[in-house]
Structures are given as C-alpha cells and as structure tokens.
Design an enzyme around this catalytic site. Structure first.
Site, short mmCIF file in Angstrom:
data_model
loop_
_atom_site.label_atom_id
_atom_site.label_comp_id
_atom_site.label_asym_id
_atom_site.label_seq_id
_atom_site.Cartn_x
_atom_site.Cartn_y
_atom_site.Cartn_z
CE LYS A 56 -3.99 0.55 2.05
NZ LYS A 56 -4.98 0.63 0.97
N1 PMP Z 1 -7.29 -3.38 -3.21
C1 PMP Z 1 -6.74 -2.16 -3.14
C2 PMP Z 1 -6.00 -1.64 -4.30
C3 PMP Z 1 -6.88 -1.40 -1.97
O1 PMP Z 1 -6.33 -0.19 -1.88
C4 PMP Z 1 -7.62 -1.92 -0.90
C5 PMP Z 1 -7.80 -1.10 0.35
N2 PMP Z 1 -6.77 -1.28 1.25
C6 PMP Z 1 -8.15 -3.20 -1.02
C7 PMP Z 1 -7.98 -3.90 -2.19
C8 PMP Z 1 -8.86 -3.84 0.14
O2 PMP Z 1 -7.92 -4.12 1.15
P1 PMP Z 1 -8.34 -4.19 2.66
O3 PMP Z 1 -9.42 -5.19 2.75
O4 PMP Z 1 -7.12 -4.63 3.38
O5 PMP Z 1 -8.78 -2.83 3.05
#
Ligand code: PMP
Length: 315
Positions: free
Chosen positions: A157
């Site tokens: 991220k």
């Molecule tokens: N894909 C992307 C590109 C994201 O930015 C996110 C948000 N973090 C997610 C999927 C979902 O991840 P999470 O369930 O950990 O929030």
C-alpha cells in the site's frame, strides 16, 4: 463520499490540530509519492458505548511489510503504532463509525533513493454507511490495467501505486459506472481500485488469487474465512476470466472502505437478478455484526478504543 474535517490528527508522535499535520513540498513523500499507508475502520457499538478498530494487528503487519519492501529506514514499535491509531480516535472523541488512515511518509530533502527520515501520521474521519451497501453498485471493466509485480509491487500500500486506481475510477465515472474493475497485465480479472472482487457462481465463491496483481486485502481474508468457516460456502482463489463475470449469480466488492458492497451490474449486464444477492446480504450482515462486536465471534479482530484506556486507568 463526503467527509467532515475533524479537530485533531496525530503527526510525528503527538496529537495536533488537524491543520498542523503537514509535510514539506520538497519531501520525497510529495515528489515521488513516497509513502506507505493503511486504511482501517473503527466501528461504533452503541449498546456498549465502545469503538472497535477492526483487524488492527493485520493492518500493522501489512504496514511493516510495506515499509520493508519500500526500504524505509525505520523500525517502528508495533505497540506505538497501535497506540497512534487509538489515540487519533480518542483525541476526537468519535462516537460513530470512522475511517482511519495511518501513513509513513518520507520527509527531508532526499532524491529518488532516499530511505529517510520517516515521519508517521494518522487521521480518522467520520464515514457514514454508503448507500451502495444496500442498493448495490454498477461496475464496469476499464481499460487501465493493474501493473505487474516486476514493474511496481501493487501488493504494497504505497501512495504512488494509487495513481492506477485514480485513473481507473475516473474512467469508470466517465463511462457512467459506479466503480471500476481492473484486469491485470495478463488480461485476467484483478480487483477494483480500492477493493477486491468476488463472484458467486453455482453456489461457489470465486476470487482472484493473491498472485493476480491484487492487494493482499485483509477484508478478502476475513470474507474467505467467514464464507468457509461460518457460512459453509466453498471459496476458490484462482485466475478469473472477464467472461466469467457475466456468468455470476452474485458479485460483490470487499475492502476496509467498501466493506461488503453488492455489485448489481457489470458492463451494464445484470448480475443474477440485478439486485444484491442473498448470499452477499448474509455475508454483509455477518461482517458488520462481527466488526461492531454484536456477536461474540472473532474477538481477536476487535481492538476497543475507549475501553482500553478505561482498563489501563483502572490498573
Ligand atoms: N485493493 C486495493 C488496491 C486497496 O487499496 C484496498 C484497500 N486497502 C483493497 C484492495 C482492500 O484491502 P483491505 O481489505 O485490506 O482494506
């Protein structure tokens, strides 16, 4: 999504007025988008008068992994990072659901290969439930693709990665869709710009594998476990073709921000009956009940914000 600016942020180790959480225009954070962040949610439980941060430990793990991959020169203490998250919520005294953003930014005046100094920041903003949770959302496959892992590690991220999602979202809006679905470099289904994707076909839930150019989503992990362990639904993690999307009887996005959002149309073709599917609705209800602490399941996924302080004060 409209957000109200709260009173306080947490910046470089302390709570500051919102407007003072700033970084210089010449920092690598601004010049190259050199940041690693986490998006978390706090769920308010009215009956208990408590806020629960959902899956805090998993978010901290992913952040520490991201800092390593991006070679940020720091080794933050997990307890200190956890406290930053809780303190940000407490400082504002929130008593409704919030979205929390914990960020590590490269400060200073460094160039491309800079690895420090690293500054940590945290914000929390009120996030009322989205209408799409009940109504569902229209989704469309866009022309922008998720880059391959050898070009840029999209399972981290990192702030700069999100230009991909911005472009995809802008294209989706121009095309009149509520949300984008991105294919990966191999032309297989990857995910949405800030959320993962599941379809249900013949009663089996299918989602792209973690090697499909997706973020290793914590909600995806939560959903897989709830489907398998609590709902008795089989889950396949595998390559997913675009044409399979059109065969789905149900589809949904999942993510910290998107929670469990039903998808009602894909490329303007109805998903199933074109309304939120029954399995999706059951999953969503279970997800919220667990996140808010309305059921006893998975207490390890909930970190109390206010109770923790009360408990400490009582020691
Ligand atoms: N894909 C992307 C590109 C994201 O930015 C996110 C948000 N973090 C997610 C999927 C979902 O991840 P999470 O369930 O950990 O929030």
């Amino acid at each position: 999504m409209s957000e109200t600016v709260p009173g306080f942020a947490w910046f470089d180790g302390r709570v500051v007025p919102w407007g003072e959480a700033k970084i210089h225009v010449y920092s690598p954070a601004v010049k190259y988008g050199a940041g690693v962040f986490e998006g978390l949610r706090g769920y308010w439980n009215e009956a208990e008068g408590e806020m629960y941060v959902f899956r805090l430990a998993a978010h901290l793990d992913r952040m520490l992994y991201g800092l390593k991959v991006m070679r940020f020169d720091c080794s933050p203490d997990r307890a200190w990072l956890a406290e930053a998250v809780l303190e940000t919520v407490r400082a504002n005294g929130f008593r409704e659901g919030v979205h929390i953003r914990l960020t590590a930014l490269l400060d200073g005046i460094g160039e491309m290969a800079a690895t420090g100094p690293v500054v940590f920041a945290c914000t929390a903003t009120v996030r009322p439930p989205a209408r799409a949770l009940t109504e569902g959302i229209s989704a469309g496959v866009v022309s922008w693709r998720r880059p391959e892992d050898s070009a840029i590690p999209m399972r981290v991220k990192a702030n700069a990665n999100y230009h991909n999602g911005r472009l995809a979202t802008q294209e989706a809006k121009v095309e009149g869709y509520g949300a984008a679905i991105l294919l990966n470099d191999r032309g297989k289904v990857a995910e949405g710009p800030g959320m993962c994707l599941f379809i249900v076909r013949n009663g089996v839930a299918v989602t792209p594998a973690v090697t499909s150019g997706i973020l290793e989503s914590i909600t995806r992990d939560t959903v897989i476990r709830l489907l398998r362990e609590e709902m008795g639904v089989s889950v396949e993690e595998r390559e997913l073709d675009r044409s399979e999307l059109y065969a789905a009887e149900e589809a949904f996005f999942c993510g910290t921000a998107w929670e469990v959002t039903p998808i009602t149309t894909i490329d303007r073709l109805a998903v199933g009956a074109g309304v939120p599917g029954p399995l999706t609705k059951r999953l969503q209800a279970l997800y919220f009940a667990i996140a808010r602490g309305e059921v006893a399941l998975h207490p390890e996924w909930r970190t109390p914000v206010y109770g923790a302080r009360a408990a400490r004060a009582a020691e």
